[in-house]
Design a protein around this motif. Structure first.
Motif, PDB file in Angstrom:
ATOM      1  N   ARG A 146      33.068 -13.182 107.613  1.00 54.03           N
ATOM      2  CA  ARG A 146      32.889 -12.183 106.563  1.00 54.03           C
ATOM      3  C   ARG A 146      32.639 -10.811 107.175  1.00 54.03           C
ATOM      4  NH1 ARG A 146      27.131 -11.864 105.386  1.00 54.03           N
ATOM      5  NH2 ARG A 146      26.000 -13.519 106.498  1.00 54.03           N
ATOM      6  N   GLU A 199      38.496 -12.326 104.041  1.00 56.53           N
ATOM      7  CA  GLU A 199      37.947 -10.973 104.103  1.00 56.53           C
ATOM      8  C   GLU A 199      38.557 -10.157 105.244  1.00 56.53           C
ATOM      9  OE1 GLU A 199      33.750 -10.397 103.753  1.00 56.53           O
ATOM     10  OE2 GLU A 199      33.498 -12.050 102.323  1.00 56.53           O
ATOM     11  N   ASP A 201      37.637 -20.012 106.186  1.00 57.92           N
ATOM     12  CA  ASP A 201      37.526 -19.003 105.144  1.00 57.92           C
ATOM     13  C   ASP A 201      37.584 -17.635 105.831  1.00 57.92           C
ATOM     14  OD1 ASP A 201      36.929 -17.309 103.075  1.00 57.92           O
ATOM     15  OD2 ASP A 201      34.990 -18.195 102.584  1.00 57.92           O
ATOM     16  N   GLU A 227      30.438 -17.558 110.899  1.00 55.02           N
ATOM     17  CA  GLU A 227      29.562 -18.690 110.604  1.00 55.02           C
ATOM     18  C   GLU A 227      30.314 -19.999 110.831  1.00 55.02           C
ATOM     19  OE1 GLU A 227      28.014 -18.463 106.656  1.00 55.02           O
ATOM     20  OE2 GLU A 227      27.515 -16.332 106.795  1.00 55.02           O
ATOM     21  N   THR A 228      29.601 -21.006 111.293  1.00 54.09           N
ATOM     22  CA  THR A 228      30.163 -22.341 111.456  1.00 54.09           C
ATOM     23  C   THR A 228      29.041 -23.363 111.352  1.00 54.09           C
ATOM     24  OG1 THR A 228      31.389 -23.818 112.949  1.00 54.09           O
ATOM     25  CG2 THR A 228      29.958 -22.184 113.978  1.00 54.09           C
ATOM     26  N   ARG A 283      38.115 -26.339 108.229  1.00 57.00           N
ATOM     27  CA  ARG A 283      38.274 -25.547 107.015  1.00 57.00           C
ATOM     28  C   ARG A 283      37.949 -24.103 107.383  1.00 57.00           C
ATOM     29  NH1 ARG A 283      40.172 -29.698 106.033  1.00 57.00           N
ATOM     30  NH2 ARG A 283      39.690 -31.214 104.390  1.00 57.00           N
ATOM     31  N   ARG A 327      33.604 -26.468 109.464  1.00 54.95           N
ATOM     32  CA  ARG A 327      33.787 -25.328 108.569  1.00 54.95           C
ATOM     33  C   ARG A 327      33.545 -24.019 109.319  1.00 54.95           C
ATOM     34  NH1 ARG A 327      29.823 -26.041 103.804  1.00 54.95           N
ATOM     35  NH2 ARG A 327      30.972 -24.246 102.976  1.00 54.95           N
ATOM     36  N   TYR A 328      34.430 -23.048 109.079  1.00 57.13           N
ATOM     37  CA  TYR A 328      34.287 -21.717 109.651  1.00 57.13           C
ATOM     38  C   TYR A 328      34.424 -20.676 108.552  1.00 57.13           C
ATOM     39  CZ  TYR A 328      35.181 -23.951 114.187  1.00 57.13           C
ATOM     40  OH  TYR A 328      35.126 -24.762 115.300  1.00 57.13           O
ATOM     41  N   ARG A 329      33.651 -19.632 108.683  1.00 62.49           N
ATOM     42  CA  ARG A 329      33.733 -18.529 107.741  1.00 62.49           C
ATOM     43  C   ARG A 329      33.555 -17.218 108.497  1.00 62.49           C
ATOM     44  NH1 ARG A 329      29.146 -16.710 103.383  1.00 62.49           N
ATOM     45  NH2 ARG A 329      30.377 -15.175 102.218  1.00 62.49           N
TER      46      ARG A 329
END
Length: 267
Positions: free
Chosen positions: A226, A85, A82, A201-202, A80, A222-224
């Motif tokens: 920002r 940004e 995100d 982030e993960t 997943r 999950r990865y994000r």
């Protein structure tokens, strides 16, 4: 009847182990075929196309290919992402992009959303069968010799591009951040451009330092990414490196997604 693939599995639910192996093989296979298919075409275009046109085409193809790869991983249910940004930076150049570096997918995630990024690569990867042709067409920058790398990075920034530099110099092995190197500051100072930090982030150690390419992780991952703070062109390389390290450590200590210790950190 064929089993229904769990592509809509919530991020909080673990995928079946057998399907995690399927995702690992299909994910790596998709990326490998894409790279092998583009490499000979890129090598030929690198000979016949003007430098500026080749740079633009090469970077757009890599960005589009990486975007397709991440969408494939999402469709499989393996990951997943995100990354929304990052879209605000498409017309923000020139900037030095400075992310933390938890895993091998970091550059893939950033480039997938930004079609005009210059990337500093290991010299060995520039000659790699899978990556070399496309990297040379995109005019990515070899990390050696150091003086040539610095000149190439500054020249690219002066063209208005974004430049991706990992301040740690390698993947993170000391939580939450390795010691930052002065390279980012030296390039930004010479080019007189700001440094835009990115916070990656993960919740997984997949493809962190010491993780084998064919080792199966727990999925979904999950990865994000920002946007962090944007710093003015620094004056002192060592001082700015220490400032970046403190900033990343503070921000990542409050991250929503935190990976377990990476394999290299426990050896």
């Amino acid at each position: 009847m064929l089993p229904i693939l769990p592509v809509a599995t919530p991020a909080s639910a673990r995928l079946p182990r057998w399907y995690e192996y399927v995702c690992l093989v299909l994910g790596l296979g998709f990326l490998g075929l894409m790279c092998l298919g583009w490499t000979p075409i890129a090598a030929l275009l690198n000979v016949v196309m003007p430098e500026d046109a080749g740079r633009r085409l090469g970077r757009r193809v890599i960005s589009g290919g990486f975007n397709a790869y991440l969408r494939w991983l999402e469709w499989l249910g393996a990951c997943r992402f995100d990354l929304d940004e990052l879209d605000t930076l498409r017309a923000a150049g020139p900037l030095v992009l400075a992310p933390n570096h938890p895993c091998l997918l970091d550059a893939v995630m950033v480039i997938s959303r930004l079609p005009d990024v210059a990337c500093i690569m290991k010299a060995s990867l520039m000659d790699n069968l899978f990556l070399g042709g496309g990297a040379r067409l995109a005019r990515y920058i070899r990390n050696k010799p150091v003086l040539g790398m610095a000149h190439g990075a500054v020249d690219d920034l002066k063209r208005g591009s974004l430049l991706l530099v990992f301040p740690e110099g390698t993947r993170t092995v000391r939580s939450p951040i390795n010691r930052c190197q002065p390279t980012t500051a030296l390039i930004a100072r010479r080019a007189k451009v700001p440094v835009q930090t990115l916070l990656i982030e993960t919740d997984s150690a997949y493809l962190s330092k010491g993780w084998s390419l064919f080792r199966r992780p727990d999925m979904p991952i999950r990865y994000r990414v920002r946007l962090g703070a944007r710093f003015d062109p620094p004056r002192d390389g060592a001082e700015f490196a220490a400032q970046l390290e403190r900033y990343f450590a503070d921000e990542l200590s409050r991250a929503e997604l935190v990976p377990p210790p990476c394999p290299a950190a426990s050896t």
